[in-house]
Design an enzyme around this catalytic site. Structure first.
Site, short mmCIF file in Angstrom:
data_model
loop_
_atom_site.label_atom_id
_atom_site.label_comp_id
_atom_site.label_asym_id
_atom_site.label_seq_id
_atom_site.Cartn_x
_atom_site.Cartn_y
_atom_site.Cartn_z
N GLU A 1 0.82 -1.22 0.00
CA GLU A 1 0.00 0.00 0.00
C GLU A 1 0.85 1.26 0.00
OE1 GLU A 1 -1.90 -0.44 3.76
OE2 GLU A 1 -3.23 -2.04 3.10
N CYS B 1 -2.02 33.47 10.85
CA CYS B 1 -1.81 34.05 12.18
C CYS B 1 -1.46 32.97 13.18
CB CYS B 1 -3.06 34.81 12.61
SG CYS B 1 -3.51 36.04 11.38
N1 LLP Z 1 -1.27 1.89 4.63
C1 LLP Z 1 -1.71 2.32 5.82
C2 LLP Z 1 -2.51 1.45 6.67
C3 LLP Z 1 -1.38 3.63 6.25
O1 LLP Z 1 -1.79 4.06 7.43
C4 LLP Z 1 -0.59 4.47 5.41
C5 LLP Z 1 -0.24 5.83 5.83
C6 LLP Z 1 -0.18 3.96 4.16
C7 LLP Z 1 -0.53 2.66 3.81
C8 LLP Z 1 0.63 4.78 3.20
O2 LLP Z 1 1.85 5.15 3.74
P1 LLP Z 1 2.98 5.81 2.83
O3 LLP Z 1 3.42 4.80 1.80
O4 LLP Z 1 2.40 7.02 2.21
O5 LLP Z 1 4.06 6.15 3.79
N2 LLP Z 1 0.73 12.69 7.01
C9 LLP Z 1 2.01 12.01 7.21
C10 LLP Z 1 1.96 10.57 6.76
C11 LLP Z 1 0.87 9.78 7.40
C12 LLP Z 1 0.79 8.38 6.87
C13 LLP Z 1 -0.43 7.69 7.37
N3 LLP Z 1 -0.59 6.36 6.93
C14 LLP Z 1 3.09 12.79 6.51
O6 LLP Z 1 2.78 13.82 5.89
O7 LLP Z 1 4.26 12.44 6.58
#
Ligand code: LLP
Length: 450
Positions: free
Chosen positions: A283, A353
Site C-alpha cells: 500500500e 496568524c
Molecule cells: N497503509 C496504511 C494502513 C497507512 O496508514 C498508510 C499511511 C499507508 C498505507 C501509506 O503510507 P505511505 O506509503 O504514504 O508512507 N501525514 C504524514 C503521513 C501519514 C501516513 C499515514 N498512513 C506525513 O505527511 O508524513
C-alpha cells in the site's frame, strides 16, 4: 544553471536554458500565470515512473500494488495508478467513493482504518470491496453482523501491531505498542479463533503497516519476520493463511536522504515472507506521488523589520501542513534561478496568524523580491490531502502536467463556493430564511454513508 535539490529533481522538475524551473517541458511560471498562486503542480510522468520502478522491483513476487489514496486523493491521480493496474487502499468511505469514481474496481480496493463506523463498513460490504483490514475484535463483530444481515461473507485481514519501531518521525510511526493501530501480535491468535466462528467474514490474511517515510529497511525486516513467525503459528493452529498485506511507508528524498531502494525492499520481502506461498498486497502512498508534486507560491514580502529576515509567501500552513505538523523538511527553490549566488539565511513563512506557520527556519535563500515565484518541493504526498481552509483561505488548486499536456484537476473554489454550505439561522435578522416558520425540533443527523 542553479542546482536543483534532489527532492525536486527526483520528481522530474528541471531547469530550462533560461534557468526557469519546469515540470517536464512546461515552465512553472506559465502555470502560475494561468492558475495563480498558491497552486499544487503534479507530474504524471514522474508518478508513472515511480510506479513502474516499484512494479519492476517486485515483479518476481505475487504482489498487488494498492495505491494509498490518503497521500493524494485527487481523482486524476488515482486514475493514473488505476490505468497502470493498481488497486487502492482507502481509509474512509469518502476515499472509497473516490477510488470507485476514478474507476478502480471494487474488488481491487482494500479498506483500512482504525475507526470504521457501521455506516462505512456497511458501505464497504454493499460496494463489494475486495478486502477489509480489521483493526479490533469489536470491529470484527460489527462487520460480521452487518455482513450476516446482507447474507454476505466478506474477505478480511487482521491488522497486526508487531511492536516494531519504524525509525521514522514519532508522529508517523504506527506499529509500536504505544500506537492505536491494529491488534497486538500476541493477541492475534485469539481473534483468529473468534473469526473462525463468524459466518459473515472470511479471515485468511494478516496486514501490517509500521509507519511512513521509512528510510532504513531494517524495521521492515523485523516486522515482516514477526509476521512470518505469526503465520507459521496460525497455520500450526489450523488456520488457512494465504494473504499478507505489507502496508506502505517507503521513503522519498526530501533533504539528503536517499529514495528507498525498491529492489532492496523486494529482497527483504522475499527473504522474510517469500517462502510462505501467500499472495501479497502493498500500500504505497508517498513513494508513488511525493516527489512528483510541488507547491508554487509567490513572495509577498522580504521582511527585514525584525532581528532576522523573513521571506513571507502567499502559501501558508493551511496549504502545506507538514512543516508545521512534523517540523518536516521540504526543499524550497526560486522558480527563476537567475538570482545570483548570494544567499541569506531566512525563515520562510506564510501569512497565517500562527507562529507555526513556518516552512523553513534559517534556510539559505536568494534575496527574492515581492512577486517572485518559489516552488516547495516533494509536496505531492500529504500536501493537498492535508490542507484546510484555515483563515478562510480557499483550498489550493491542483494542476496535472502530463508531458506537454496541462490540466487543472481541482479548481480553486470561489468565495461563494467556500461559504456555500453555511447559512444564517432563520431567527437572525436579514437571514434569507427569516420568513420561514421556526423548526420545532432538530432534524435527525444524517449518518448515512455519504
Ligand atoms: N497503509 C496504511 C494502513 C497507512 O496508514 C498508510 C499511511 C499507508 C498505507 C501509506 O503510507 P505511505 O506509503 O504514504 O508512507 N501525514 C504524514 C503521513 C501519514 C501516513 C499515514 N498512513 C506525513 O505527511 O508524513
Amino acid at each position: 544553471m542553479t542546482v536543483i535539490p534532489h527532492g525536486l529533481s527526483n520528481g522530474g522538475f528541471v531547469r530550462d536554458l533560461s534557468d526557469t524551473l519546469c515540470v517536464d517541458a512546461i515552465p512553472l511560471d506559465r502555470i502560475a500565470a494561468e492558475v495563480g498562486t498558491p497552486a499544487y503542480v503534479y507530474n504524471a510522468r514522474a508518478m508513472r515512473l515511480a510506479y513502474r520502478t516499484l512494479e519492476t522491483a517486485l515483479a518476481a513476487l505475487p504482489i498487488t500494488v494498492c495505491y494509498a489514496v490518503k497521500a493524494n486523493a485527487n481523482l486524476a491521480v488515482i486514475r493514473i495508478f488505476r490505468d497502470l493496474g493498481a488497486g487502492a487502499d482507502v481509509v474512509s468511505v469518502g476515499e472509497m467513493r473516490r477510488a470507485l469514481a476514478a474507476g478502480v474496481p471494487a474488488e481491487r480496493i482494500v479498506f483500512s482504518g482504525v475507526g470504521k463506523t457501521d455506516a462505512e463498513l456497511a458501505a464497504a460490504v454493499d460496494a463489494g470491496i475486495g478486502q477489509v483490514n480489521v483493526e479490533s475484535s469489536g470491529e470484527l463483530k460489527r462487520l460480521n453482523a452487518l455482513a450476516e444481515v446482507r447474507q454476505r461473507r466478506v474477505e478480511i485481514a487482521l491488522r497486526v501491531n508487531p511492536d516494531v519501531d519504524a525509525g521514522t518521525l514519532k508522529e508517523i510511526t504506527t506499529g509500536t505498542a504505544d500506537d492505536k493501530f491494529g491488534i497486538a501480535i500476541d493477541r492475534v491468535p485469539a481473534v483468529f479463533e473468534l473469526a473462525a466462528k463468524l459466518p459473515g467474514v472470511s479471515l485468511r490474511g494478516v496486514a501490517v503497516h509500521i509507519g511512513s517515510q521509512i528510510v532504513d529497511l531494517q524495521p521492515y525486516h523485523n516486522a515482516y519476520r514477526r509476521i512470518a513467525d505469526l503465520v507459521h503459528q496460525l497455520r500450526d493452529e489450523g488456520h488457512i493463511i494465504d494473504h499478507v498485506d505489507l502496508g506502505g511507508g517507503l521513503a522519498i528524498p526530501y533533504d539528503r536522504e536517499p529514495r528507498v531502494d525498491a529492489t532492496a525492499f523486494a529482497a527483504v520481502v522475499r527473504e522474510t515472507l517469500g517462502a510462505l506461498g501467500c499472495r501479497m498486497t502493498i500500500e504505497p502512498g508517498r513513494y508513488l506521488v511525493g516527489s512528483a508534486g510541488v507547491m508554487l507560491a509567490r513572495v509577498v514580502e522580504w521582511k527585514e523589520d525584525l532581528a532576522r529576515p523573513f521571506l513571507i509567501l502567499d502559501a501558508g500552513m493551511n496549504d502545506l501542513m507538514r512543516p508545521a505538523l512534523y517540523k518536516a523538511y521540504h526543499p524550497i527553490v526560486a522558480v527563476h534561478g537567475d538570482t545570483g549566488d548570494v544567499t541569506v539565511d531566512v525563515d520562510v513563512v506564510g501569512p497565517i496568524c500562527e507562529s507555526t506557520d513556518r516552512f523553513a527556519r534559517g534556510r539559505a535563500m536568494p534575496r527574492l523580491k515581492a512577486g517572485s515565484l518559489v516552488a516547495i518541493g516533494a509536496a505531492g504526498a500529504y500536501g493537498a490531502a492535508l490542507s484546510s481552509e484555515y483563515n478562510s483561505r480557499p483550498l489550493v488548486p491542483e494542476v496535472l502536467v502530463d508531458g506537454s499536456r496541462v490540466a487543472v484537476v481541482r479548481k480553486r473554489p470561489s468565495f461563494e463556493e467556500m461559504v456555500g454550505l453555511e447559512s444564517l439561522p432563520p431567527w437572525m435578522e436579514d437571514s434569507p430564511a427569516a420568513d420561514r416558520p421556526p423548526t420545532a425540533e432538530l432534524p435527525e443527523p444524517d449518518r448515512a454513508a455519504e
